[in-house]
Motif scaffolding. Structure first.
Motif, PDB file in Angstrom:
ATOM      1  N   HIS A   7     -29.489  63.399  19.229  1.00 33.81           N
ATOM      2  CA  HIS A   7     -30.245  63.298  20.477  1.00 33.81           C
ATOM      3  C   HIS A   7     -31.041  64.563  20.745  1.00 33.81           C
ATOM      4  CE1 HIS A   7     -26.656  65.416  22.073  1.00 33.81           C
ATOM      5  NE2 HIS A   7     -27.523  65.935  22.934  1.00 33.81           N
ATOM      6  N   THR A   8     -32.011  64.410  21.619  1.00 27.95           N
ATOM      7  CA  THR A   8     -32.810  65.515  22.131  1.00 27.95           C
ATOM      8  C   THR A   8     -32.694  65.458  23.647  1.00 27.95           C
ATOM      9  OG1 THR A   8     -34.360  65.349  20.295  1.00 27.95           O
ATOM     10  CG2 THR A   8     -35.131  66.496  22.259  1.00 27.95           C
ATOM     11  N   ALA A   9     -32.445  66.608  24.271  1.00 29.02           N
ATOM     12  CA  ALA A   9     -32.281  66.672  25.724  1.00 29.02           C
ATOM     13  C   ALA A   9     -33.529  67.258  26.374  1.00 29.02           C
ATOM     14  CB  ALA A   9     -31.057  67.514  26.070  1.00 29.02           C
ATOM     15  N   ILE A  10     -33.939  66.641  27.478  1.00 31.21           N
ATOM     16  CA  ILE A  10     -35.112  67.073  28.222  1.00 31.21           C
ATOM     17  C   ILE A  10     -34.716  67.242  29.683  1.00 31.21           C
ATOM     18  CG2 ILE A  10     -37.420  66.414  29.024  1.00 31.21           C
ATOM     19  CD1 ILE A  10     -37.639  64.707  26.444  1.00 31.21           C
ATOM     20  N   ILE A  11     -35.052  68.393  30.254  1.00 32.95           N
ATOM     21  CA  ILE A  11     -34.876  68.611  31.686  1.00 32.95           C
ATOM     22  C   ILE A  11     -36.211  68.329  32.351  1.00 32.95           C
ATOM     23  CG2 ILE A  11     -34.333  70.265  33.502  1.00 32.95           C
ATOM     24  CD1 ILE A  11     -32.627  71.777  31.404  1.00 32.95           C
ATOM     25  N   TYR A  15     -37.232  63.249  38.253  1.00 30.47           N
ATOM     26  CA  TYR A  15     -36.405  62.325  37.485  1.00 30.47           C
ATOM     27  C   TYR A  15     -36.978  60.904  37.472  1.00 30.47           C
ATOM     28  CZ  TYR A  15     -32.428  59.540  36.014  1.00 30.47           C
ATOM     29  OH  TYR A  15     -31.624  58.646  35.368  1.00 30.47           O
ATOM     30  N   ALA A  16     -37.359  60.379  38.631  1.00 27.87           N
ATOM     31  CA  ALA A  16     -37.864  59.003  38.705  1.00 27.87           C
ATOM     32  C   ALA A  16     -39.139  58.839  37.887  1.00 27.87           C
ATOM     33  CB  ALA A  16     -38.107  58.596  40.159  1.00 27.87           C
ATOM     34  N   GLU A  55     -31.931  62.368  25.985  1.00 27.75           N
ATOM     35  CA  GLU A  55     -31.192  62.560  27.224  1.00 27.75           C
ATOM     36  C   GLU A  55     -32.159  63.170  28.233  1.00 27.75           C
ATOM     37  OE1 GLU A  55     -26.701  63.668  25.697  1.00 27.75           O
ATOM     38  OE2 GLU A  55     -28.061  65.279  26.229  1.00 27.75           O
ATOM     39  N   LEU A  56     -32.273  62.552  29.404  1.00 27.60           N
ATOM     40  CA  LEU A  56     -33.065  63.124  30.487  1.00 27.60           C
ATOM     41  C   LEU A  56     -32.110  63.686  31.531  1.00 27.60           C
ATOM     42  CD1 LEU A  56     -35.932  60.593  31.290  1.00 27.60           C
ATOM     43  CD2 LEU A  56     -36.018  62.638  29.886  1.00 27.60           C
ATOM     44  N   PHE A  57     -32.385  64.898  31.971  1.00 24.27           N
ATOM     45  CA  PHE A  57     -31.589  65.547  33.002  1.00 24.27           C
ATOM     46  C   PHE A  57     -32.487  65.947  34.158  1.00 24.27           C
ATOM     47  CE2 PHE A  57     -29.207  66.466  29.137  1.00 24.27           C
ATOM     48  CZ  PHE A  57     -27.897  66.240  29.532  1.00 24.27           C
ATOM     49  N   SER A  58     -31.939  65.935  35.358  1.00 25.14           N
ATOM     50  CA  SER A  58     -32.607  66.528  36.517  1.00 25.14           C
ATOM     51  C   SER A  58     -31.686  67.626  37.029  1.00 25.14           C
ATOM     52  CB  SER A  58     -32.830  65.479  37.605  1.00 25.14           C
ATOM     53  OG  SER A  58     -31.604  65.049  38.156  1.00 25.14           O
TER      54      SER A  58
END
Length: 128
Positions: A7-11, A15-16, A55-58
């Motif tokens: 996976h790759t994580a993005i902040i 978020y919406a 992965e999307l993070f806020s």
């Protein structure tokens, strides 16, 4: 040893907006979505067709990316596509600007770049 990219994580800053971009516009499948009260943060797991994930993070107060695209760290995220021209045209029709399609001088493959809602550089790379 290493078997592949999991996976790759993005902040993201909104978020919406990012959820709509990756899940609705790009069509990535939602695996799970959780609100983590202790962190005041959303976490969204998205599946790509090859089994890898985004992965999307806020996170409240996360600093913006320092520059585009030559900041240290992750330079860009590349998506494999059958036809760069076709996908770029589709993105353009959806209001997403893409750079001119170029040919990689080392591989002879077509590629182009576009940006996510936070300006993260994303690449389309032609693979059979």
């Amino acid at each position: 040893m290493l078997k592949g990219l999991h996976h790759t994580a993005i902040i993201c800053s909104d978020y919406a907006r990012s959820k709509a971009f990756y899940a609705e516009l790009l069509g990535l499948e939602i695996i799970s979505e959780q609100y983590r009260e202790a962190r005041q943060s959303w976490k969204l797991d998205l599946a790509l067709p090859d089994g890898s994930q985004l992965e999307l993070f806020s996170f409240p107060g996360a600093p913006p990316r320092p520059s585009y695209p030559e900041a240290q760290g992750l330079r860009h995220l590349a998506f494999a596509v059958e036809s760069v021209e076709t996908v770029a045209h589709w993105l353009n029709e959806k209001g997403i600007a893409t750079e001119q399609v170029r040919i990689d001088e080392l591989t002879g493959k077509a590629f182009t770049f576009f940006r996510d809602p936070d300006g993260l550089p994303l690449e389309l790379y032609e693979c059979e």
